[in-house]
Write an enzyme that holds these catalytic residues in place. Structure first.
Site, PDB file in Angstrom:
ATOM      1  N   GLU A 105       0.811  -1.224   0.000  1.00 23.18           N
ATOM      2  CA  GLU A 105       0.000   0.000   0.000  1.00 23.18           C
ATOM      3  C   GLU A 105       0.842   1.271   0.000  1.00 23.18           C
ATOM      4  O   GLU A 105       0.843   2.039   0.981  1.00 23.18           O
ATOM      5  CB  GLU A 105      -0.966  -0.014   1.201  1.00 23.18           C
ATOM      6  CG  GLU A 105      -1.937  -1.173   1.161  1.00 23.18           C
ATOM      7  CD  GLU A 105      -2.954  -1.141   2.310  1.00 23.18           C
ATOM      8  OE1 GLU A 105      -2.798  -0.333   3.220  1.00 23.18           O
ATOM      9  OE2 GLU A 105      -3.902  -1.948   2.267  1.00 23.18           O
ATOM     10  N   GLU A 151      -5.541  -8.417   0.479  1.00 21.11           N
ATOM     11  CA  GLU A 151      -6.210  -8.046   1.722  1.00 21.11           C
ATOM     12  C   GLU A 151      -7.666  -7.725   1.431  1.00 21.11           C
ATOM     13  O   GLU A 151      -7.974  -6.992   0.478  1.00 21.11           O
ATOM     14  CB  GLU A 151      -5.613  -6.781   2.371  1.00 21.11           C
ATOM     15  CG  GLU A 151      -4.302  -6.976   3.062  1.00 21.11           C
ATOM     16  CD  GLU A 151      -3.792  -5.703   3.717  1.00 21.11           C
ATOM     17  OE1 GLU A 151      -4.615  -4.851   4.132  1.00 21.11           O
ATOM     18  OE2 GLU A 151      -2.565  -5.568   3.796  1.00 21.11           O
TER      19      GLU A 151
HETATM   20  O1  IFM Z   1      -4.333  -3.118   9.063  1.00 19.21           O
HETATM   21  C1  IFM Z   1      -4.242  -2.570   7.786  1.00 19.21           C
HETATM   22  C2  IFM Z   1      -3.058  -3.132   7.046  1.00 19.21           C
HETATM   23  O2  IFM Z   1      -1.867  -2.914   7.716  1.00 19.21           O
HETATM   24  C3  IFM Z   1      -2.944  -2.513   5.678  1.00 19.21           C
HETATM   25  N1  IFM Z   1      -4.189  -2.563   4.964  1.00 19.21           N
HETATM   26  C4  IFM Z   1      -5.383  -2.149   5.653  1.00 19.21           C
HETATM   27  C5  IFM Z   1      -5.494  -2.851   6.983  1.00 19.21           C
HETATM   28  C6  IFM Z   1      -6.784  -2.423   7.712  1.00 19.21           C
HETATM   29  O3  IFM Z   1      -6.776  -1.042   7.934  1.00 19.21           O
END
Ligand code: IFM
Length: 440
Positions: free
Chosen positions: A166, A351
């Site tokens: 990210e 994710e």
């Molecule tokens: O916890 C985070 C993660 O570290 C990165 N992506 C989003 C998740 C939820 O906010």
């Protein structure tokens, strides 16, 4: 769940994801200080000023945690390797850090779990933060050296390597919106970070290729973005927001350009000669990781500085984060990535998940909203595959309740509940539901 393993193509990988600082316990094993340790000590930055010193103590309990993945019938585990654990000052190797990841990867393989590694998931060593962190081009070069060191130790056993998790959060959320470490609200800092973190991907990928590594890519986060109403201002805000949040990184790494609507603001503040880095940044990769959580509705705020956007959640049901539950946005982003950027390249949902205020009652956690969330998002991924996206796996975020950055330990994303006093793990009902759905 509305799906079973049989609904997905042969070889489709079911897994869960975590990240080093959020679970390991950064005070263990000789890890060096990071900008998150000090950001957490600043007033108002993190709920209750909590940090990752103990977190879930995965450093000592990783065997139990990997057993949970194996026992759920998962195929793969997405984890990250902390730069500050491996190189406490960002430059000098900590043998205990390398030993930990060596043990961790072996423990995954012993349990039949494919290791999906992410190199950088946000804990920048403080010594590099002192030199300007991601505002400093040298950090991208140093990231290349970290890539070499960790890959020399575990690269022979990992299934896949993502360079950065990210980058939008690393750069924009942290240097322009000020919500994450280092907590800046400065367009020049943000423009530099937006480029240097992208450059770090390019340098990291080159170092991996020089070692003959395959299955290398990056993990990007996307939000489904819509105008809040029919006005021209809302349409303009949506285009700009999409350029900054969704298009900046994917266009850079697949086409070697940054979107004009984002350069409108960042252009005057970019580091000199940034254009010369775009070939390195856009070298071919092997997969794209997509992180998706929600939809946002935006419109123009004339009184605000560029990009003059104000946003809010969509109208649907919300999670503990206040994020709208909007599964069709996942389908849309997967199809869009395939159609507009990566073609037939493998895509992983690296994710997707939700936070809820889960509690243990009589030894169990009942989380029907999460079970429905997971079911609906897997169905969205299935639909994206039907529409042509080459989605090859899906990692739930997260295996464990963990350190949710500026929210401390308050937001619970895990499929496994963690009691942060005793560190006891309790699989939630959603864990059991996913286990049934993917059993062979
Ligand atoms: O916890 C985070 C993660 O570290 C990165 N992506 C989003 C998740 C939820 O906010």
């Amino acid at each position: 769940m509305k799906f079973t393993r049989a609904d997905f193509p042969d070889g489709f990988l079911f897994g869960a994801a975590t990240a080093a600082y959020q679970i390991e316990g950064h005070s263990f094993g000789g890890a060096g200080p990071t900008h998150w340790d000090t950001f957490a000590k600043g007033p108002g930055n993190v709920v209750r000023a909590e940090d990752g010193a103990i977190a879930c103590d995965h450093y000592h309990r990783y065997g139990e945690d990997l057993d949970l993945l194996r026992d759920a019938g998962m195929d793969a585990y997405r984890f990250s390797t902390s730069w500050a654990r491996v190189m406490p000052d960002g430059r000098t190797v900590n043998p205990a850090g390398l030993d930990f990841y060596d043990r961790l990867v072996d423990a995954m393989l012993e349990r039949g779990l494919k290791p999906f590694q992410t190199l950088y998931h946000w804990e920048l060593p403080s010594a590099l933060a002192d030199k300007g962190g991601w505002m400093n081009r040298d950090t991208a070069e140093y990231f290349g050296d970290f890539t070499d060191v960790i890959t020399d130790r575990i690269g022979d056993r990992v299934t896949s390597i993502a360079t950065i998790n990210e980058p939008w959060c690393v750069a924009y959320l942290s240097h322009f919106l000020g919500h994450h470490a280092p907590g800046l609200r400065d367009i020049r800092a943000a423009a530099r970070a937006m480029h240097h973190i992208t450059l770090a991907h390019g340098i990291g990928l080159s170092r991996l290729r020089a070692k003959g590594m395959e299955n290398c890519g990056i993990v990007l986060n996307f939000a489904h973005t819509e105008p809040a109403d029919d006005s021209a201002g809302a349409a303009r805000a949506a285009t700009r927001q999409d350029a900054i949040n969704n298009r900046w990184f994917i266009e850079a790494i697949t086409k070697g350009t940054y979107p004009a609507e984002a350069l409108e603001g960042f252009g005057p503040h970019m580091p000199a000669g940034w254009q010369d880095d775009m070939a390195l940044i856009s070298q071919p990769m092997d997969f794209l990781g997509v992180n998706y959580y929600t939809r946002e509705m935006v419109t123009t705020d004339q009184g605000a500085p560029w990009p003059q956007i104000t946003g809010s959640a969509g109208p649907g049901d919300k999670t503990q984060m206040g994020w709208e539950i909007y599964p069709d946005g996942l389908r849309e982003v997967l199809v869009r990535m395939a159609r507009d950027y990566v073609g037939d390249l493998p895509i992983y949902v690296t994710e997707n998940g939700m936070a809820w205020d889960d509690t243990v009652e009589n030894g169990a956690v009942y989380d029907p909203v999460r079970t429905a969330f997971v079911s609906d998002h897997f169905m969205a991924a299935k639909q994206a595959i039907a529409e042509g996206a080459n989605v090859q796996g899906f990692f739930y975020w997260s295996l464990l309740d963990n350190y949710e950055w500026a929210f401390g330990y308050e937001k619970r994303f895990g499929m496994v509940h963690v009691d942060f006093d005793t560190l006891k793990r309790t699989p939630k009902a959603s864990y059991h539901a996913l286990k049934s759905a993917i059993s062979r």
